[in-house]
Design an enzyme around this catalytic site. Sequence first.
Site, PDB file in Angstrom:
ATOM      1  N   ARG A 111      -2.991 -10.872   3.849  1.00  0.00           N
ATOM      2  CA  ARG A 111      -3.222 -10.849   2.397  1.00  0.00           C
ATOM      3  C   ARG A 111      -1.987 -10.222   1.763  1.00  0.00           C
ATOM      4  NH1 ARG A 111      -5.490  -7.323  -1.457  1.00  0.00           N
ATOM      5  NH2 ARG A 111      -6.779  -8.364  -3.046  1.00  0.00           N
ATOM      6  N   LYS A 145       0.829  -1.200   0.000  1.00  0.00           N
ATOM      7  CA  LYS A 145       0.000   0.000   0.000  1.00  0.00           C
ATOM      8  C   LYS A 145       0.873   1.263   0.000  1.00  0.00           C
ATOM      9  CE  LYS A 145      -4.105  -1.863  -0.031  1.00  0.00           C
ATOM     10  NZ  LYS A 145      -4.995  -2.066   1.114  1.00  0.00           N
TER      11      LYS A 145
END
Length: 325
Positions: A304, A269
């Site tokens: 994840r 991210k």
Amino acid sequence: MRYIRPLMQVGPARPAGAVTCGGCWFSHVEVLSRTEDPHVLSVSALTAEELAPFDRDWGAPRIMGILNTTPDSFSDGGQHNARADAVAHGQRLIAQGADSLDIGGESTRPGAHVVEVKEEIARTAPVIRVLRAAGVTAPISIDTRKAAVAKAALDAGATVVNDVSGFTHDTELAPLCAARGVPVCVMHAQGDPQTMQDNPTYDDVLLDVYDFLAERMELLQAAGIAKANIIADPGIGFGKTLDHNLALLNRISLFHSLGVPILLGASRKRFIGTIGNAPEASARAPGSVAVALAALAQGVQIIRAHDVADHAQAIALWRASVAHR
């Protein structure tokens, strides 16, 4: 209302009365409130109702490998949108240590546009079908907000539905999952991908996200989805600033109070690139692993990840080191 956040510990020096949760244990909790300052209590000061969500074992941490079959995902768009490439990559992720696969055909990067249902199905269902035909037996989740896409994926062999909208986008999705009896992942997002990073604001990001997930879980259960089939994801990066993301990560163990496994989706991210000086998403594996290990130390059960091999190695060493006596 008071919110109970376990102060997680690892290692063999465990006091009597400590509670096991998410591969860790805790003897004290931080009590949070919207009206009072945080304070620390012993678990002995909690009610049976407050302790009930924690004392359960979900086994070893799990890695969910990310398989994007899209041309425009933020970190790997276009790499696996050809069917043969997607299938090969899915098999590679399993070989590298992924316990499950999360397959998505619609980018949810900031600013992404909605993909038509037929196109999203064409990107995902055939890949799932071929993976199953090739012998992949691991759980496969379909990363979608749309009931029609989920139905096609489940028919093709998917076994989990992962909805980044928290089941707010399509009212038919929860009933479908209830009818099929499949596990679901409910995630928090403020706004949709097109607008979610347009000045996101919260009264208290940690408690606001918690309340959203608690409310959505109640609605999912009312729709017929068993609590044992629910996974919660606080939605790192979805309608959050860097400070919001860090606030959630700093106290992510609060979400154990929901009484379901926690999924962390922080891989590659933007905030990792900002803090770690890695402008290119593909160069953010070390930072992603660091965030994952910090989350595991707070008992998070599912990671994840894009870079499965790196995460699998790091998690194996982390588990060996904290369990060593």
